[in-house]
Design a protein around this motif. Structure first.
Motif, mmCIF file in Angstrom:
data_model
loop_
_atom_site.group_PDB
_atom_site.id
_atom_site.type_symbol
_atom_site.label_atom_id
_atom_site.label_comp_id
_atom_site.label_asym_id
_atom_site.label_seq_id
_atom_site.Cartn_x
_atom_site.Cartn_y
_atom_site.Cartn_z
ATOM 1 N N THR A 124 0.467 -7.540 3.220
ATOM 2 C CA THR A 124 -0.276 -6.422 2.624
ATOM 3 C C THR A 124 -1.698 -6.390 3.169
ATOM 4 O O THR A 124 -2.225 -5.329 3.526
ATOM 5 C CB THR A 124 -0.299 -6.550 1.091
ATOM 6 O OG1 THR A 124 1.045 -6.528 0.595
ATOM 7 C CG2 THR A 124 -1.084 -5.413 0.467
ATOM 8 N N ILE A 130 -3.546 -3.400 5.538
ATOM 9 C CA ILE A 130 -4.833 -2.776 5.214
ATOM 10 C C ILE A 130 -5.791 -2.901 6.390
ATOM 11 O O ILE A 130 -6.450 -1.930 6.788
ATOM 12 C CB ILE A 130 -5.437 -3.437 3.955
ATOM 13 C CG1 ILE A 130 -4.565 -3.151 2.731
ATOM 14 C CG2 ILE A 130 -6.864 -2.925 3.723
ATOM 15 C CD1 ILE A 130 -4.947 -3.959 1.505
ATOM 16 N N GLU A 151 -7.380 0.265 8.303
ATOM 17 C CA GLU A 151 -8.755 0.627 7.968
ATOM 18 C C GLU A 151 -9.817 -0.361 8.446
ATOM 19 O O GLU A 151 -11.007 -0.127 8.240
ATOM 20 C CB GLU A 151 -8.880 0.790 6.445
ATOM 21 C CG GLU A 151 -7.940 1.841 5.867
ATOM 22 C CD GLU A 151 -8.014 1.901 4.359
ATOM 23 O OE1 GLU A 151 -9.103 1.657 3.807
ATOM 24 O OE2 GLU A 151 -6.981 2.181 3.732
ATOM 25 N N ALA A 198 -12.094 -3.696 5.009
ATOM 26 C CA ALA A 198 -11.423 -3.029 3.893
ATOM 27 C C ALA A 198 -10.542 -3.982 3.094
ATOM 28 O O ALA A 198 -10.056 -3.631 2.010
ATOM 29 C CB ALA A 198 -10.571 -1.865 4.411
ATOM 30 N N THR A 221 -9.971 -6.464 0.581
ATOM 31 C CA THR A 221 -10.585 -7.071 -0.598
ATOM 32 C C THR A 221 -9.482 -7.396 -1.600
ATOM 33 O O THR A 221 -8.367 -6.868 -1.514
ATOM 34 C CB THR A 221 -11.593 -6.129 -1.265
ATOM 35 O OG1 THR A 221 -10.891 -4.967 -1.733
ATOM 36 C CG2 THR A 221 -12.687 -5.693 -0.285
ATOM 37 N N LYS A 257 -9.358 -6.518 -4.679
ATOM 38 C CA LYS A 257 -9.050 -5.302 -5.440
ATOM 39 C C LYS A 257 -8.096 -4.404 -4.671
ATOM 40 O O LYS A 257 -7.147 -3.839 -5.240
ATOM 41 C CB LYS A 257 -10.345 -4.560 -5.755
ATOM 42 C CG LYS A 257 -10.144 -3.308 -6.589
ATOM 43 C CD LYS A 257 -11.484 -2.653 -6.924
ATOM 44 C CE LYS A 257 -11.283 -1.410 -7.765
ATOM 45 N NZ LYS A 257 -12.595 -0.764 -8.100
ATOM 46 N N ARG A 258 -8.346 -4.255 -3.360
ATOM 47 C CA ARG A 258 -7.499 -3.372 -2.555
ATOM 48 C C ARG A 258 -6.098 -3.949 -2.386
ATOM 49 O O ARG A 258 -5.109 -3.209 -2.449
ATOM 50 C CB ARG A 258 -8.149 -3.158 -1.190
ATOM 51 C CG ARG A 258 -7.374 -2.219 -0.302
ATOM 52 C CD ARG A 258 -7.261 -0.811 -0.934
ATOM 53 N NE ARG A 258 -6.309 -0.009 -0.199
ATOM 54 C CZ ARG A 258 -6.584 0.599 0.960
ATOM 55 N NH1 ARG A 258 -7.805 0.500 1.479
ATOM 56 N NH2 ARG A 258 -5.664 1.307 1.571
ATOM 57 N N SER A 301 -4.203 -3.384 -5.568
ATOM 58 C CA SER A 301 -3.826 -1.982 -5.706
ATOM 59 C C SER A 301 -2.581 -1.655 -4.884
ATOM 60 O O SER A 301 -1.669 -0.969 -5.357
ATOM 61 C CB SER A 301 -4.991 -1.090 -5.272
ATOM 62 O OG SER A 301 -4.616 0.277 -5.299
ATOM 63 N N GLU A 302 -2.548 -2.159 -3.657
ATOM 64 C CA GLU A 302 -1.394 -1.895 -2.794
ATOM 65 C C GLU A 302 -0.125 -2.547 -3.331
ATOM 66 O O GLU A 302 0.982 -2.026 -3.142
ATOM 67 C CB GLU A 302 -1.677 -2.401 -1.374
ATOM 68 C CG GLU A 302 -2.753 -1.627 -0.634
ATOM 69 C CD GLU A 302 -2.332 -0.197 -0.342
ATOM 70 O OE1 GLU A 302 -1.144 0.029 -0.047
ATOM 71 O OE2 GLU A 302 -3.209 0.694 -0.411
ATOM 72 N N THR A 318 -6.078 -6.929 -10.360
ATOM 73 C CA THR A 318 -6.848 -7.845 -9.522
ATOM 74 C C THR A 318 -6.806 -9.258 -10.086
ATOM 75 O O THR A 318 -6.629 -10.241 -9.360
ATOM 76 C CB THR A 318 -8.304 -7.370 -9.418
ATOM 77 O OG1 THR A 318 -8.326 -6.037 -8.922
ATOM 78 C CG2 THR A 318 -9.097 -8.262 -8.479
#
Length: 298
Positions: free
Chosen positions: A78, A82, A86, A90, A92, A94-95, A98-99, A104
């Motif tokens: 994952t 990312i 990006e 990008a 993190t 948190k990201r 989310s994916e 988190t």
């Protein structure tokens, strides 16, 4: 070599002598050789993702039961997706959460710092470099060529890795990668020191080719997106050529304008994926020819 371009290369080894006079192969990996989880949580260096006192109480059975189940491979893949889409910045916690469709906080059970994530990403990339055991060539030259090829492909597929994984703690797949590289040379009569030298030379070539490939493709995309900039650069270059101070470049320009060569691609810089790959293969063959001759590999 530029700083940071070591993602798919080998841990830096050196040979020392033990007290009995035998050679010892030592892998110099990082200044601090400690598990990632034991490293100091420095916000500036590792971007601490959660404070110790903010972690969920995983000793509570109900808290653990409520956690979603993820594998380290899922998290790593994952994060790679990312970064590929990006850029590395990008990536993190948190990201990633989310994916994955998670909170988190739930991911804190698996990774605690940016260093953890980087280590997982690095190991996942190196997994793609490894040759399956049943596909490993028995000839040293074919084997080293395939390892070099797969290493370059991984770097080009993840161009951000050339600058972002320099401080990654090496993991199991880095060890497997080096093991495989040494196994490729098992049938030769090279000494330990020469095996290390050969792999280092190939590493340098692979990384240099990957950097050149990524930069060439980026320039080609920029030229396509900004034709005015390209035109201005050409005008500037023509002005310099007209001074007479660059005779070789002027001759090259005349040749390019005349289109008199039957195979223009052989005379001018490669700028697309296929040409750059062919350029790599040509250079790799020449390098292996030279190594075979200079090291007298049977």
């Amino acid at each position: 070599m530029r700083k940071g371009a070591r993602c798919c290369t080998h841990p830096a080894p050196y040979v020392t002598r033990d007290r009995s006079g035998g050679d010892l192969l030592v892998l110099a990996v990082r200044r601090e050789v400690r598990p990632v989880r034991e490293q100091a949580h420095d916000e500036r260096e590792h971007e601490v993702l959660v404070r110790d006192d903010a972690s969920p109480d995983l000793t509570d059975r109900r808290a653990r039961a409520a956690l979603p189940s993820y594998t380290r491979e899922q998290i790593a893949r994952t994060a790679l997706a990312i970064a590929d889409a990006e850029g590395f910045d990008a990536v993190t916690m948190k990201r990633i959460a989310s994916e994955l469709g998670s909170s988190t906080m739930a991911l804190y059970y698996y990774v605690r710092t940016k260093a953890d994530i980087i280590a997982l990403m690095h190991d996942a990339i190196l997994e793609d470099v490894l040759i399956p055991a049943d596909e490993m060539p028995t000839d040293w030259r074919e084997a080293t060529a395939e390892i070099s090829r797969r290493s370059r492909n991984a770097l080009v597929a993840h161009p951000w890795s050339l600058a972002s994984l320099n401080d990654a703690q090496f993991g199991p797949n880095a060890m497997r990668h080096y093991e495989q590289s040494l196994a490729a040379l098992r049938g030769t009569d090279l000494t330990t020191a020469r095996k290390i030298t050969l792999t280092a030379i190939l590493d340098d070539y692979v990384v240099g080719s990957a950097i050149h490939t990524v930069e060439s493709l980026e320039r080609a995309r920029a030229a396509e997106q900004n034709p005015v900039t390209v035109r201005d650069a050409m005008v500037f270059g023509q002005g310099l050529l007209s001074t007479g101070g660059f005779p070789e470049l002027a001759a090259l320009q005349v040749k390019a304008n005349a289109h008199i060569d039957r195979d223009p691609a052989a005379d001018f810089p490669a700028m697309d994926v296929d040409d750059l790959r062919d350029q790599f293969e040509s250079g790799l063959n020449a390098l292996l020819d030279g190594l075979s001759h200079s090291m007298r590999i049977a």
